[in-house]
Write a protein that holds these residues in place. Structure first.
Motif, PDB file in Angstrom:
ATOM      1  N   ALA A   1       0.847  -1.188   0.000  1.00  0.00           N
ATOM      2  CA  ALA A   1       0.000   0.000   0.000  1.00  0.00           C
ATOM      3  C   ALA A   1       0.887   1.244   0.000  1.00  0.00           C
ATOM      4  O   ALA A   1       1.945   1.264   0.635  1.00  0.00           O
ATOM      5  CB  ALA A   1      -0.910   0.007   1.226  1.00  0.00           C
ATOM      6  N   PRO A   2       0.495   2.304  -0.729  1.00  0.00           N
ATOM      7  CA  PRO A   2       1.326   3.512  -0.796  1.00  0.00           C
ATOM      8  C   PRO A   2       1.768   4.043   0.563  1.00  0.00           C
ATOM      9  O   PRO A   2       2.910   4.464   0.738  1.00  0.00           O
ATOM     10  CB  PRO A   2       0.421   4.511  -1.529  1.00  0.00           C
ATOM     11  CG  PRO A   2      -0.453   3.658  -2.385  1.00  0.00           C
ATOM     12  CD  PRO A   2      -0.716   2.419  -1.567  1.00  0.00           C
ATOM     13  N   GLY A   3       0.883   3.991   1.536  1.00  0.00           N
ATOM     14  CA  GLY A   3       1.240   4.500   2.850  1.00  0.00           C
ATOM     15  C   GLY A   3       2.263   3.656   3.589  1.00  0.00           C
ATOM     16  O   GLY A   3       2.899   4.124   4.536  1.00  0.00           O
ATOM     17  N   ASP A   4       2.427   2.403   3.159  1.00  0.00           N
ATOM     18  CA  ASP A   4       3.379   1.508   3.820  1.00  0.00           C
ATOM     19  C   ASP A   4       4.742   1.473   3.142  1.00  0.00           C
ATOM     20  O   ASP A   4       5.669   0.817   3.625  1.00  0.00           O
ATOM     21  CB  ASP A   4       2.816   0.075   3.856  1.00  0.00           C
ATOM     22  CG  ASP A   4       1.618  -0.044   4.777  1.00  0.00           C
ATOM     23  OD1 ASP A   4       1.525   0.764   5.719  1.00  0.00           O
ATOM     24  OD2 ASP A   4       0.777  -0.939   4.557  1.00  0.00           O
ATOM     25  N   ARG A   5       4.883   2.166   2.006  1.00  0.00           N
ATOM     26  CA  ARG A   5       6.144   2.106   1.272  1.00  0.00           C
ATOM     27  C   ARG A   5       7.339   2.590   2.091  1.00  0.00           C
ATOM     28  O   ARG A   5       8.416   1.990   2.025  1.00  0.00           O
ATOM     29  CB  ARG A   5       6.039   2.904  -0.030  1.00  0.00           C
ATOM     30  CG  ARG A   5       5.084   2.263  -1.034  1.00  0.00           C
ATOM     31  CD  ARG A   5       5.323   2.792  -2.437  1.00  0.00           C
ATOM     32  NE  ARG A   5       4.338   2.274  -3.374  1.00  0.00           N
ATOM     33  CZ  ARG A   5       4.334   1.062  -3.892  1.00  0.00           C
ATOM     34  NH1 ARG A   5       5.292   0.201  -3.538  1.00  0.00           N
ATOM     35  NH2 ARG A   5       3.392   0.684  -4.738  1.00  0.00           N
TER      36      ARG A   5
END
Length: 340
Positions: A125-129
């Motif tokens: 997920a983008p927020g976890d990158r």
């Protein structure tokens, strides 16, 4: 208010206000970046057993687990720490740099890194990158020393300059046999083909030229690059720096007459400074760039090649060229694998 009152009092008493001191009229000093070498010596010749562009490893031999993700010791290590550690420049606009508006890393090489991380961990997920990808700034001149290889472990200077070891280097690294043998690395198949260009100050007529036009002038490039080697072979005066971005600083200060490096890097420099012009080098050859990985992690090379195969097939790599280098007319390079 107190100073004004005192001045008025002096005037009232018939006294004049002391004149402002005269400051010397001279420009502020322009120190050169650290690590600059004017007229550097040529690097020692390295013995190589291959010529041309190194071939890479076929992704079809990549071992995969039941979940479809790649399996093996190198992937166990990366997943165990929970992060893919990648060496990037962080100073090259359109390749890898921090977007000042969003605070996030951006550029073609960052997008490639994200696809590689997805292939290792599963779609992120983008927020976890930021949790799954750690970017490490590696100076151009010593970027390969950040790889954990037998050759680098034997070099004391490498350990000092690159305390943080990375899983791969994605920093517009030209693929050469000499680098494979000197640093103990392997390349992925090429993800980009660059050409050497020349950046100068001011707005000048664009026309094919080469380094012979800069005879006796100071031309800057990053140390330990193919560009500094080419300057040394010309009549120009070479200036080497630890990182390509240092050349741009010196050009803006008038300390060098030109910067020589890949056209994709120069495009980013020119975008940052409108008072500069990129001149094509009429003698330039194709310089394919690949992801550099320790030769002790061949399956990681195969994984990157599998990702690049996907990006060629779904046209996402070509789309990134258009997004970041639309005016340069880049085309996706084909893979070239070893016969295994």
């Amino acid at each position: 208010m107190k100073r004004l009152a005192a001045a008025l009092a002096l005037l009232a008493a018939g006294c004049s206000v002391p004149a402002e001191p005269t400051l010397p009229d001279r420009p502020a000093p322009q120190p050169a970046p650290a690590g600059v070498a004017f007229s550097p010596a040529a690097p020692p010749a390295q013995q190589t057993t291959c010529t041309g562009v190194p071939q890479s490893l076929n992704p079809n031999r990549l071992p995969r687990g039941a979940n479809g993700l790649p399996s093996g010791p190198v992937f166990d290590t990366i997943r165990g720490r929970g992060q893919l550690v990648v060496g990037v420049s962080q100073t090259l606009q359109q390749l890898s740099s921090r977007n000042l508006r969003t605070g996030e890393m951006d550029g073609l090489e960052i997008k490639l890194t994200e696809r590689i991380a997805d292939a290792i961990f599963g779609t992120i997920a983008p927020g976890d990158r930021p949790k799954k990808i750690r970017y490490v700034a590696v100076p151009t001149g010593s970027r390969f020393e950040s790889l954990d290889t037998k050759e680098n472990r034997a070099q004391a200077d490498s350990a000092k300059r690159n305390a943080v070891k990375v899983d791969m280097v994605i920093a517009d690294a030209t693929m050469t046999c000499q680098r494979e043998q000197t640093y103990g690395l392997l390349y992925s198949s090429p993800y980009l083909v660059a050409k050497q260009g020349i950046l100068v100050r001011g707005q000048v007529e664009q026309k094919p030229t080469d380094l012979t036009a800069f005879a006796g002038k100071k031309v800057c490039a990053a140390e330990n690059t193919v560009n500094i080697a080419r300057i040394l072979q010309s009549a120009a005066t070479p200036v080497s720096v630890p990182d390509s971005a240092d050349c741009m600083v010196m050009l803006q200060r008038g300390q060098v007459d030109a910067v020589v490096t890949d056209d994709v890097i120069l495009a980013g420099f020119a975008a940052q400074d409108g008072n500069s012009t990129v001149l094509p080098d009429s003698t330039a050859h194709d310089d394919p760039a690949g992801v550099a990985i320790s030769n002790e992690a061949p399956d990681l090379v195969r994984l990157v090649n599998a990702v690049l195969e996907q990006m060629r097939a779904d046209t996402s790599l070509a789309n990134l060229y258009t997004q970041y280098f639309g005016r340069l007319g880049k085309t996706v390079p084909p893979p070239d694998y070893r016969h295994e």
